[in-house]
Every structure is written in C-alpha cells, then in structure tokens.
Design a protein around this motif. Structure first.
Motif, PDB file in Angstrom:
ATOM      1  N   CYS A  64      -1.308   3.292   2.314  1.00  0.00           N
ATOM      2  CA  CYS A  64      -1.615   3.255   3.679  1.00  0.00           C
ATOM      3  C   CYS A  64      -2.366   4.388   4.921  1.00  0.00           C
ATOM      4  N   GLN A  65      -2.640   4.177   5.559  1.00  0.00           N
ATOM      5  CA  GLN A  65      -3.498   5.249   6.135  1.00  0.00           C
ATOM      6  C   GLN A  65      -3.028   5.342   7.871  1.00  0.00           C
ATOM      7  N   GLY A  66      -2.562   4.250   8.384  1.00  0.00           N
ATOM      8  CA  GLY A  66      -1.689   3.753   9.978  1.00  0.00           C
ATOM      9  C   GLY A  66      -3.609   3.781  10.172  1.00  0.00           C
ATOM     10  N   PRO A  77       2.915  -1.701   5.825  1.00  0.00           N
ATOM     11  CA  PRO A  77       1.173  -1.157   5.427  1.00  0.00           C
ATOM     12  C   PRO A  77       0.043  -1.887   7.036  1.00  0.00           C
ATOM     13  N   CYS A  78      -0.740  -1.666   7.327  1.00  0.00           N
ATOM     14  CA  CYS A  78      -0.980  -1.620   8.870  1.00  0.00           C
ATOM     15  C   CYS A  78      -1.899  -2.555   8.341  1.00  0.00           C
ATOM     16  N   GLY A  79      -2.669  -2.944   7.180  1.00  0.00           N
ATOM     17  CA  GLY A  79      -3.564  -3.535   6.925  1.00  0.00           C
ATOM     18  C   GLY A  79      -5.221  -3.753   7.330  1.00  0.00           C
ATOM     19  N   VAL A  80      -4.945  -2.270   8.416  1.00  0.00           N
ATOM     20  CA  VAL A  80      -6.435  -2.422   8.720  1.00  0.00           C
ATOM     21  C   VAL A  80      -7.145  -1.345   8.236  1.00  0.00           C
ATOM     22  N   CYS A  81      -6.502  -0.397   8.053  1.00  0.00           N
ATOM     23  CA  CYS A  81      -7.463   0.844   7.262  1.00  0.00           C
ATOM     24  C   CYS A  81      -7.853   0.500   6.081  1.00  0.00           C
ATOM     25  N   CYS A  84      -5.955   0.066   3.001  1.00  0.00           N
ATOM     26  CA  CYS A  84      -5.155  -1.468   2.977  1.00  0.00           C
ATOM     27  C   CYS A  84      -6.422  -2.517   2.721  1.00  0.00           C
TER      28      CYS A  84
END
Ligand SMILES: [Zn+2]
Length: 576
Positions: A64-66, A77-81, A84
């Motif tokens: 994850c990159q955030g 994990p952010c789920g939007v990068c 993800c």
C-alpha cells in the motif's frame, strides 16, 4: 436486480472486514505494525474460510502507498491507492497467484521462480501466492525449497492449503503457519444478516439460519448459497423456498422423529420416514438435522440453566429442543446422536436413501438404552416359569436360584421346565497369570512350604501389586519357581521355553532392582511345582471350596434343595 455476486462483492478488503478469524488477523496486524515480517506464510483451513482473501489483504498491506502516495507497510491498507485497487482488481503485476491444483508440475513452479530474480516492478514486494500447495509434485517442492529458504528480500511467499498433512515438513518448517478456522453458524448468520440488510433483500430469520448451517463453516459457500436462494425466491428469502432449494427437512419432521424415538414409537418413525420419501425430502439432511437437534439437546441436558432459558425463548426451535431434552435421558441422546452421525455414511450404501434412513432410525429403536434394559428385564421375565401345575413351583415373585450339588448323586429327573436356570452367576475368573496353571482342571497338589517359595511368592506379589511388571515379564515372574538364591544370582525355573527370553528376563531383573534386589537372573527350563501362579490358584480353589461349603450349609439353600428339588449348577458359585 443486477449485481456482483455476493461472494465477490462482500469479499473482505481489509483485516477489519474479515469475519471469524480474529486470531490470525491479530497476529498478522501485529507483525505488520512492528514490521517483523516473515518471508513465507502458510495459511491452512477448509475451503471458503478466507485463505486467498487473507493473502490478498497481506499483499496490499505490504504494498500500500497510502492515499497520498506516502504510505508504508501497514496493517490497514488504504484501499484507494494504485497498489490496493490493482490487487483488488487482480491486475497487480507483482502479485502472482498460482493454483497448484491445476499447476502441479516442476515446470510451472520453475517458471514462477524465474520471476523471483527480478525486483518488483510496481510495488515494494513481489508476493507469490501458491494455493492448494499440497498438490505440488515432489520435484516441484524440491525446486521451490532453495528460494523458499533464502528468498531475495523483496520476495514474500504465501502458501495456502486445505491439507497441511500433505505438505512436506521441509516446506512447513520454512513457513510461519496460520490456521483459519471454519466459521460457526452463528458467525455466518450474523454476517449474512448484515449483508442482506445492506442489499435490502427481505429475509426470514429461519431462512438465514438454514443457509448459515448449510454453509458448513465457509463464508464463501454461505454467500453463494444466498445468491442462489435470492434467485430461487425471486428476490426474497423465505424459509420454505430455501428449504426446497437446499432439499432440507422441515424441523417439524425432525422433532416428530425424535419425539417418536423417545417414546419408542416405531410406527410413527416408519410413517414419518415414508412421508419424507413422498415429499422428496433428503434423507441425508434428515440425519444431519437430527444430529444438530440432538447436539443442542445434549448441551441443554448437561447445562440445565440453559434449558430454562431456551424454554422461555421466543425461538420456537429452541423451546421444542428444550422440551425434547427433558423427555429423553442423556445417555439415550448420546446414543441417538452417534447413530445418526454414523448412519449418514451408510445411506449411500443402502438400496435406496430412504431404505437406509428407515434402517438407521429403526436401529435407534433397537439400541435405545432403555429398550435394552427393557429387553433384559423381559428376558428375565420371559424365562419359562416352573410348570404351573407342579406342586414344587416357588411362590410367584419369589424367584429362587436353581442349585445343583456337584458330585451329588443325580436326583430324580425333574421335569424339563423345572430345570430352567433362572439366576445365572458369572463363572469364576482364574486369577491373572493362573491361566496356564488352570489348564488342568484337576485340583493342584498341595505345595510344601519352603522358604524360597514363600519369599518368591511375596516378592512377585509385591511387583504385581505395584504394577512394576507387565506382559511377559509378569508372566515369567508368576510362572517361575525360585530354585536357588546366591548372593548376586537367582535361578528361576519355568516350563515354557517362550518365557526364557533375554529381554523378558532383563525386565524382571530391573523390576527386582526397584525392590532392592540387585541380582542377575538365570533361567532354566524344567518342571515347576511351586510358582506364585500355582500358589494363587490353590488359594483361589480354597476360597471357592469355602464358599461352596458356606452355600451348602446355608439353611435357606438347604431348604430349597430339599423342598424344590433345586440343584447348584457346578461352576456357578463364586466367592465374593
Ligand atoms: Zn493502499
């Protein structure tokens, strides 16, 4: 209604959404938060419990990159990068899933491993996920071992299997292992309820219960069954429809069957079974449902406070279960449970499913503990009574043992009915170790007391009571005669060559040491007159004679023999 199938739509996308695997989630979250990462993980568990899901979440956590592109390894994990969303969408170039069930060979594994030399293109880590890893061939496993042992620092292995027993120990030992548990029906039910609320699909509580149970611990199965049921019920979940779809048995039938079995009512049992056939309800599900009701009953029987709560509950099933739990003795509940459980396996072997079901249910009747007791009582009662006209008949309710004096002159032949044995006593068991000596039933000759004989008998008795010797060593001790005692060597004599074995002798020697006798044992083969077994046999015979004399001298027995022509059946007397 057009939607993504539920199992995909509601696949957990982060650890918080994972249901029923808190122990695994906790451990992985801690490892990720503290950055103590292992290079190979093994997830085990039955199908549909979330092995692939947890693997994907782990891949996201690692990559994850955030939302702002500044993130690092994370348990959330952010789920939007990009990483993800790509992993969720199945297009992340550094995450590879290999299904070993269809790619078992060394070639497939090698072409995967060739990728290992390249650094990740997009992410922080390359993640190789091998599902059903136990299916790999041995050569494939061997090809993988070296990389698995020392992977480049950017590579993580995630292995998953439904059958960890088949994974070579060399592989197991290199992995951090997590066992994903099958989910409890209550957990599945809770999740289904939430999903259907979110989907705004009306659902009956009983319908959801059926689905949750049918899923057998797999959330994926629960969701796909729910999908089917929604289609089947035209957008709604009603109990009858779900029952029909699953081919499950209405609980009313099951309660009725258990009730009939509790009452020993074979007619209702057979009729209900025929009814199930007519209605096309599954025999397997009948037994399954019975098992689940019986299990609940057993719990209520063991914890009565729960029974009170269940009887008051608004859930009609719970109240009915509590009522039956009070009707059936716990041992019978246990037996029925076990027979239902095992009966499922034989349905497939029966001429047809319902014939098999009928047989299993009738067996429940045949083996009910109370039925067994009844049978015994009836058997006792069914013993032909002494001929009613005979003046010698004992008064009713006064069942007297037939006694027959051994060795006494045969009395006048009695009518056949009158010799029926009413009370039978267990034949006297030869004392352990005396079996051989008991071969000849003739009374053994008395043993002349001797110091060695007394000493050996006392010593062996002590060893036997302390359970210091067993099996052959015990037999050797009991069957042998102590012929000579030297300071550090004892000579034993036995009749059976089979007892003259070094290992047996050493065991007895070691046991003697525990009593403080530090001696070497020598064994010779020959006639034995005075062994502990013989002494035990003589003592038992003496007790037997004393018991017999006591019986023969008993005034009541004497009057029975005199008045009713009773005889003591030889071998039936046993000293207490
Ligand atoms: Zn992310």
């Amino acid at each position: 209604m057009s939607y993504l199938v539920l199992a995909r739509k509601y696949r957990p996308r982060n650890f918080q959404e994972m249901v029923g695997q808190e122990h695994v989630v906790q451990a992985l979250s801690n490892a990720l938060t503290t950055q103590r990462l292992h290079h190979a993980y093994l997830f085990t568990g039955t199908r549909g419990v979330g092995k692939t899901t947890v693997s994907r979440i782990l891949a996201k956590s690692l990559n994850c990159q955030g939302p702002d592109g500044q993130g690092g390894i994370t348990a959330t994990p952010c789920g939007v990068c990009q990483a993800c969303t790509d992993i969720d969408g199945g297009r992340f170039i550094d995450y590879t899933e290999l299904d070993a069930a269809s790619n078992r060979g060394v070639d497939e594994v090698q072409s995967l491993l060739e990728q290992a030399v390249y650094k990740p293109v997009q992410g922080r880590f390359k993640v190789f996920m091998i599902d059903e890893v136990h299916m790999l061939t041995n050569t494939a496993f061997n090809a993988m071992l070296k990389t698995l042992e020392e992977p480049p620092e950017y590579l993580k292995f995630v292995l998953a299997t439904t059958d960890p027993q088949k994974v070579p120990v060399t592989v197991l030992s290199r992995c951090l292992q997590f066992n994903l548990r099958p989910m409890a029906p209550e957990t599945v039910l809770e999740h289904l309820t939430g999903v259907l609320q979110a989907e705004q699909v009306p659902a009956e509580a009983q319908a959801l219960k059926l689905l949750a149970r049918a899923a057998r611990g797999s959330m994926r199965d629960a969701l796909s069954l729910t999908d089917q049921a929604i289609a089947f019920g035209n957008g709604a979940l009603v109990e009858d429809g779900v029952r029909q779809m699953l081919g499950t048995v209405a609980r009313a039938h099951v309660f009725g069957l258990i009730e009939a079995l509790a009452a020993g009512d074979g007619k209702t049992v057979v009729e209900t079974s025929e009814g199930l056939r007519r209605e096309g309800l599954s025999a397997t599900s009948t037994l399954e449902e019975m098992t689940s009701v019986l299990q609940a009953m057993a719990v209520l029987q063991a914890v009565p406070s729960r029974a009170e709560a269940a009887a008051d509950a608004t859930d009609p099933d719970a109240a009915e279960t509590a009522r039956l739990a009070a009707r059936m003795p716990p041992d019978e509940t246990q037996l029925l449970y076990s027979l239902c459980l095992h009966g499922r396996g034989e349905l497939g072997l029966a001429p047809d499913e319902y014939a098999g079901l009928t047989m299993v249910l009738l067996r429940l009747l045949a083996f009910k503990p109370t039925a067994e007791k009844k049978t015994l009582n009836e058997a006792v009662r069914a013993v032909p009574p002494v001929a009613p006209a005979a003046p010698l008949a004992p008064p009713p309710g006064h069942r007297l043992p037939i006694v027959e004096r051994p060795g006494s002159p045969t009395p006048a032949p009695a009518p056949a009915e009158a010799t029926a044995v009413v009370a039978m006593q267990v034949r006297v068991q030869p004392p352990p170790g005396a079996r051989d000596a008991a071969r000849a039933d003739a009374p053994a000759a008395p043993i002349a007391p001797s110091e060695d004989g007394d000493f050996w008998h006392a010593t062996v008795t002590q060893l036997v009571l302390a359970e210091a010797i067993s099996a052959l060593a015990r037999e050797l001790a009991l069957q042998s005669q102590l012929v000579a005692r030297d300071v550090d060597q004892w000579l034993l004599r036995v009749e059976r060559e089979s007892l003259n074995q070094a290992a047996t002798r050493d065991k007895l020697q070691a046991a003697l040491l525990t009593l403080g006798h530090e001696v070497r044992l020598a064994i010779e083969i020959g006639g034995v007159v005075d062994s502990p077994a013989r002494r035990n046999k003589l003592a038992a015979e003496a007790r037997q004679r004393a018991a017999e004399e006591a019986i023969h001298n008993d005034p009541l027995v004497q009057s029975m023999m005199r008045d009713f022509d009773a005889r003591i059946v030889p071998g039936t007397l046993r000293p207490v």
